[in-house]
Design an enzyme around this catalytic site. Sequence first.
Site, PDB file in Angstrom:
ATOM      1  N   PRO A 214      56.223  12.660  31.418  1.00 25.06           N
ATOM      2  CA  PRO A 214      56.476  11.018  30.785  1.00 25.06           C
ATOM      3  C   PRO A 214      57.528  11.829  29.573  1.00 25.06           C
ATOM      4  O   PRO A 214      57.130  12.202  29.004  1.00 25.06           O
ATOM      5  CB  PRO A 214      55.325  11.196  30.036  1.00 25.06           C
ATOM      6  CG  PRO A 214      54.834  12.328  29.510  1.00 25.06           C
ATOM      7  CD  PRO A 214      55.002  13.116  31.315  1.00 25.06           C
ATOM      8  N   ASP A 385      59.350  15.650  27.630  1.00 25.14           N
ATOM      9  CA  ASP A 385      58.404  16.217  27.759  1.00 25.14           C
ATOM     10  C   ASP A 385      57.300  15.952  27.146  1.00 25.14           C
ATOM     11  O   ASP A 385      56.593  16.072  25.657  1.00 25.14           O
ATOM     12  CB  ASP A 385      57.255  16.781  29.267  1.00 25.14           C
ATOM     13  CG  ASP A 385      56.415  16.750  29.108  1.00 25.14           C
ATOM     14  OD1 ASP A 385      55.541  15.734  28.647  1.00 25.14           O
ATOM     15  OD2 ASP A 385      55.886  18.220  30.370  1.00 25.14           O
ATOM     16  N   HIS A 386      56.556  13.992  26.850  1.00 23.34           N
ATOM     17  CA  HIS A 386      56.311  13.468  25.933  1.00 23.34           C
ATOM     18  C   HIS A 386      54.917  14.296  25.775  1.00 23.34           C
ATOM     19  O   HIS A 386      53.728  14.640  24.845  1.00 23.34           O
ATOM     20  CB  HIS A 386      55.332  12.399  26.373  1.00 23.34           C
ATOM     21  CG  HIS A 386      55.921  11.658  24.944  1.00 23.34           C
ATOM     22  ND1 HIS A 386      54.818  11.769  23.871  1.00 23.34           N
ATOM     23  CD2 HIS A 386      56.480  10.411  23.797  1.00 23.34           C
ATOM     24  CE1 HIS A 386      55.116  10.643  22.524  1.00 23.34           C
ATOM     25  NE2 HIS A 386      55.975   9.899  23.391  1.00 23.34           N
ATOM     26  N   ARG A 387      53.946  15.392  26.398  1.00 25.88           N
ATOM     27  CA  ARG A 387      53.175  15.808  27.046  1.00 25.88           C
ATOM     28  C   ARG A 387      52.774  17.156  25.686  1.00 25.88           C
ATOM     29  O   ARG A 387      52.124  17.675  25.128  1.00 25.88           O
ATOM     30  CB  ARG A 387      52.846  16.536  28.121  1.00 25.88           C
ATOM     31  CG  ARG A 387      52.278  15.213  29.345  1.00 25.88           C
ATOM     32  CD  ARG A 387      52.043  15.589  30.409  1.00 25.88           C
ATOM     33  NE  ARG A 387      52.933  16.547  31.145  1.00 25.88           N
ATOM     34  CZ  ARG A 387      53.120  17.036  32.469  1.00 25.88           C
ATOM     35  NH1 ARG A 387      52.021  16.751  32.849  1.00 25.88           N
ATOM     36  NH2 ARG A 387      54.117  17.726  32.582  1.00 25.88           N
ATOM     37  N   LEU A 389      55.634  17.045  23.596  1.00 25.65           N
ATOM     38  CA  LEU A 389      56.872  17.141  22.320  1.00 25.65           C
ATOM     39  C   LEU A 389      56.791  15.893  22.226  1.00 25.65           C
ATOM     40  O   LEU A 389      56.585  14.954  23.022  1.00 25.65           O
ATOM     41  CB  LEU A 389      58.550  17.413  23.049  1.00 25.65           C
ATOM     42  CG  LEU A 389      59.870  17.657  21.602  1.00 25.65           C
ATOM     43  CD1 LEU A 389      59.342  18.145  20.142  1.00 25.65           C
ATOM     44  CD2 LEU A 389      60.622  18.357  21.957  1.00 25.65           C
TER      45      LEU A 389
END
Length: 413
Positions: A214, A385-387, A389
């Site tokens: 994401p 990468d929202h997973r 950060l």
Amino acid sequence: MPASVIMPALELAQETGKVLRWLKAPGDTVKKGEPIVEIETDKVTVEIEAPASGVLQDVTARAGDVVPVGKTIALILAPGEAAAAPSPPAAAAIKASPLARKLAEQHGVDLTRVKTASGRIEKADVLAHVESRTESVAPAADGTAARLGAASPKARRLAQERGVDVRALRGSGPSGAVLAADVGVALSRADAPGVGTVWRIMAERMTASWTTAPHFYLVREVNVSRLVSWRERASKQTGARLTYTDLLVKLVAAALSAHPRVNASWKDGAIALNADVNIGLAVAIDDGLVVPVIHRADTLSLVELAARREDVVGRAQAGKLRPADIQGGGFTLSNLGMYGVDAFNAIVNPPQAAILAVGRIADRVVALNGQPAVQPTLLLTLSCDHRALDGARGAQFLGALAELIEEPLALLV
């Protein structure tokens, strides 16, 4: 004892490597650390070095062979040393007609598993074995295999190694089963001019990153008037060929040291912090994109960074990278400023948490002491990468980097 030359694992998801060419021939004397073979991985072409000094012997992988990771492809013997005699293959002791052996090889059949009533395997026995293991499904109207089961083990293995979907292939075997030769035809088409292996794998990896990670983006415009002055002064003081990329690598390394959560990776459903500040540089080559790594960038002087950057970029463009050059990256910098690009959104290089996209330096009208003024500025885009950060941590890192770029002179040259 002979030293084994093995197909190395250079990347987390790498299962195979392709032998491009041998730099040394069997019988040649080699020195430890000397390049002896060129290997193509999912990302790049690298030179594999000799693990010991001696004589190169027992080369089992030829140019063009795709070899599983960990398999021995040659031996290096000490002077006067002899290699151990290889054990005869189990299939050699089996009684089979020449035609049966040829069919077995074509269909990926293990002769030890073929049943025969006569004690000698014949053509009909091999064909019966192939029929029995192929699922009882009719081929589609266009001749393609209807399900993954309608493929020989050798074809499945080759397809898995090279990323080919056997369900999309036209099968030439019994009941429309896909054979290894069918996979080979598909690969020859995929590797046609303009779509080489490196480019194809790059496309697959970027597609996987784009569809699974994401992404979100943070953009910051920074005043680089002092960065420009720093480069001019440092170049005169050191006599080195310094680029803005060299300066940015040094500043990014300092910012990563202060914000270790950005120097992280998403692995196996968890966040893994990287112990060292290893910064990858996105480099365009004829066959695609490679990312050589500047290891422990936070410990290098500006001159050392410039020398390291020039070395790895030059060898990347020449196809002479070594395995260590592409391993261990924790953060990537992609600079398209030299192409006149103002700004762009880069795709995260998995399993890393972020990548920094750098545009060109251009004169723009900005507010300076409450008045409009023309200043050299730079647009930075941090892809995350929202997973691994979140927005706040990404913004803090980008803010710290912006401050360093606008006031870089506190760092020693």
